[in-house]
Design an enzyme around this catalytic site. Structure first.
Site, PDB file in Angstrom:
ATOM      1  N   ARG A 281      21.244   3.180   7.902  1.00 28.62           N
ATOM      2  CA  ARG A 281      20.677   1.929   8.201  1.00 28.62           C
ATOM      3  C   ARG A 281      21.600   1.204   9.215  1.00 28.62           C
ATOM      4  O   ARG A 281      21.180   0.464   9.929  1.00 28.62           O
ATOM      5  CB  ARG A 281      20.448   1.063   6.931  1.00 28.62           C
ATOM      6  CG  ARG A 281      19.512  -0.021   7.217  1.00 28.62           C
ATOM      7  CD  ARG A 281      19.253  -0.897   5.870  1.00 28.62           C
ATOM      8  NE  ARG A 281      18.488  -1.807   6.034  1.00 28.62           N
ATOM      9  CZ  ARG A 281      16.874  -1.977   5.965  1.00 28.62           C
ATOM     10  NH1 ARG A 281      16.460  -0.672   5.809  1.00 28.62           N
ATOM     11  NH2 ARG A 281      16.075  -3.010   6.287  1.00 28.62           N
TER      12      ARG A 281
ATOM     13  N   TYR B 244      17.456  13.016   2.219  1.00 26.64           N
ATOM     14  CA  TYR B 244      17.325  13.370   3.411  1.00 26.64           C
ATOM     15  C   TYR B 244      18.716  13.350   4.111  1.00 26.64           C
ATOM     16  O   TYR B 244      19.547  12.671   3.632  1.00 26.64           O
ATOM     17  CB  TYR B 244      16.384  12.919   4.293  1.00 26.64           C
ATOM     18  CG  TYR B 244      16.313  11.352   4.461  1.00 26.64           C
ATOM     19  CD1 TYR B 244      17.087  10.805   5.215  1.00 26.64           C
ATOM     20  CD2 TYR B 244      15.078  10.734   3.470  1.00 26.64           C
ATOM     21  CE1 TYR B 244      16.850   9.213   5.172  1.00 26.64           C
ATOM     22  CE2 TYR B 244      15.275   9.265   3.470  1.00 26.64           C
ATOM     23  CZ  TYR B 244      15.971   8.735   4.347  1.00 26.64           C
ATOM     24  OH  TYR B 244      16.085   6.945   4.453  1.00 26.64           O
TER      25      TYR B 244
ATOM     26  N   ASP C  10      10.590  -9.585   5.604  1.00 28.32           N
ATOM     27  CA  ASP C  10      10.818  -9.507   4.285  1.00 28.32           C
ATOM     28  C   ASP C  10      10.644 -11.096   3.836  1.00 28.32           C
ATOM     29  O   ASP C  10      10.182 -11.637   2.609  1.00 28.32           O
ATOM     30  CB  ASP C  10      12.076  -9.165   3.591  1.00 28.32           C
ATOM     31  CG  ASP C  10      12.030  -7.649   3.531  1.00 28.32           C
ATOM     32  OD1 ASP C  10      11.095  -6.829   3.493  1.00 28.32           O
ATOM     33  OD2 ASP C  10      12.934  -7.073   3.035  1.00 28.32           O
TER      34      ASP C  10
END
Length: 391
Positions: free
Chosen positions: A109, A215, A296
């Site tokens: 991220r 992953y 968000d």
């Protein structure tokens, strides 16, 4: 690039805030981001960039860098928690790009965040600016910060997350509800796995009441990521609980019935973070005058469809499109148009994500992955944003 005079303020320098700033600057707007943190931090978190947000990232000019640094999984693999039986597999790489016109990438991220940050000049971002309140006038918005300083902007975009100060000021304070579930996540060197490396897929292992997604997050497969979801009390929860350290031993015990491949990953990781999964119902509105919510702040969602950041990126480009060529007196109408175009889709994904069934079995992902926020036709501002949400 010559900047036009109106100043648009953005609260929050996360993925959505940075993307909004980049998209607006590309359209000639003067933008300033106010971020409460003192600096950016690299917390161990992975992110899946499905084809729909990749089209936004392409428009922002960061796709080449992401292709260079990210892991491109062979497939989206779904497996039963104990037997390992495959319940569904979606071919990725060339197959997904041929189908939707963009790749499916997995990355850290922080690497995605930095790639977007690199197209936003440093002087646009002000750190250490914790918002305390806002005061909206007929032609401007005044921001007051925790240190007593004030700033005035012509319009305000709130990309300040699930605990949004701006959202509370606009709609009244209402705490997000705890879902009863906690997520553990971390990244760690793939070398710690030894000879037993993970599959070259994005793999989700489905248990009766919990799951884990695993992953790689780098192109050279030297860093592994996993994220879980499981029932747990959240008495430890704070507004910053996304960065709370978790108990690795407790996590391993919680997944002791899972397949040996899962247990090997958990046995290999040195530490984990955890955060409480919070939710809100779709909000009655996303804007008020010259103030608008993004990401968000207006539609937090569980991570079960890997679409939280994707929706913020879609928001950012659609908002920029709605503001393109608009003078300050038209900002409120442009914000309503943005809401009318974004609310039905974001609310639908928000509601579907909460079910936590996405891709477990045979699923047609066209309505999610096939959407292009960069080119999708925009409805007129007269459209009611509270249209019926498709099931």
């Amino acid at each position: 690039m010559k900047q036009s005079e109106p100043l648009i303020g953005v609260i929050g320098a996360g993925i959505g805030g940075l993307a909004a700033a980049a998209a607006l600057r590309a359209r000639g707007f003067n933008v300033r981001i106010f971020e409460q943190a003192q600096k950016f931090a690299r917390v161990g978190a992975g992110i899946q960039m499905t084809p729909n947000p990749m089209k936004v990232l392409r428009a922002l000019g960061v796709e080449p860098e992401l292709r260079r640094i990210s892991f491109e999984p062979v497939s989206g693999l779904n497996r039963d928690y104990d037997s390992g039986a495959v319940t569904n597999e979606l071919p990725l790489r060339t197959a997904i790009e041929a189908r939707y016109g963009a790749p499916y990438l997995c990355a850290h991220r922080a690497d995605l965040h930095m790639a977007i940050k690199n197209v936003v000049p440093d002087e646009v971002i002000s750190f250490g600016r914790k918002l305390a309140g806002i005061d909206q006038g007929p032609s401007s918005v005044t921001l007051t910060f925790a240190d007593g300083a004030t700033e005035q902007v012509d319009a305000l975009i709130a990309a300040d997350g699930v605990h949004s100060i701006v959202r509370d000021a606009m709609l009244g304070k209402e705490e997000p509800r705890f879902t009863g579930r906690v997520a553990y996540r971390t990244t760690f060197p793939a070398s710690l796995l030894g000879d037993k490396q993970i599959a070259p897929s994005r793999t989700k292992w489905w248990g009766p009441d919990r799951h884990i997604v695993i992953y790689y997050v780098t192109a050279n497969r030297d860093e592994v990521y996993f994220v879980t979801s499981q029932p747990e009390d959240a008495g430890w929860m704070t507004p910053e609980s996304w960065s709370t350290k978790g108990d690795v031993k407790a996590l391993r015990e919680a997944f002791s019935a899972f397949h040996p491949e899962v247990r090997h990953v958990l046995d290999s990781c040195p530490e984990v973070y955890k955060w409480a999964l919070l939710a809100r119902d779709p909000l009655p509105r996303w804007s008020e005058g010259r103030v608008v919510l993004l990401g968000d702040a207006c539609h937090p969602m569980p991570p079960y469809m890997a679409q939280g950041a994707a929706m913020a990126l879609e928001d950012a480009i659609v908002l920029a499109r709605c503001l393109d060529g608009v003078e300050p007196e038209g900002f409120a109408a442009a914000f309503r148009r943005y809401e009318a175009n974004r609310k039905p889709r974001a609310s639908q994904i928000q509601q579907n994500s909460g079910k936590n069934t996405w891709m477990q079995h045979n699923t047609n992902p066209d309505w999610v992955y096939g959407y292009d926020a960069v080119t999708a036709p925009l409805t007129d501002s007269t459209v009611d944003p509270a249209v019926k949400i498709a099931s």
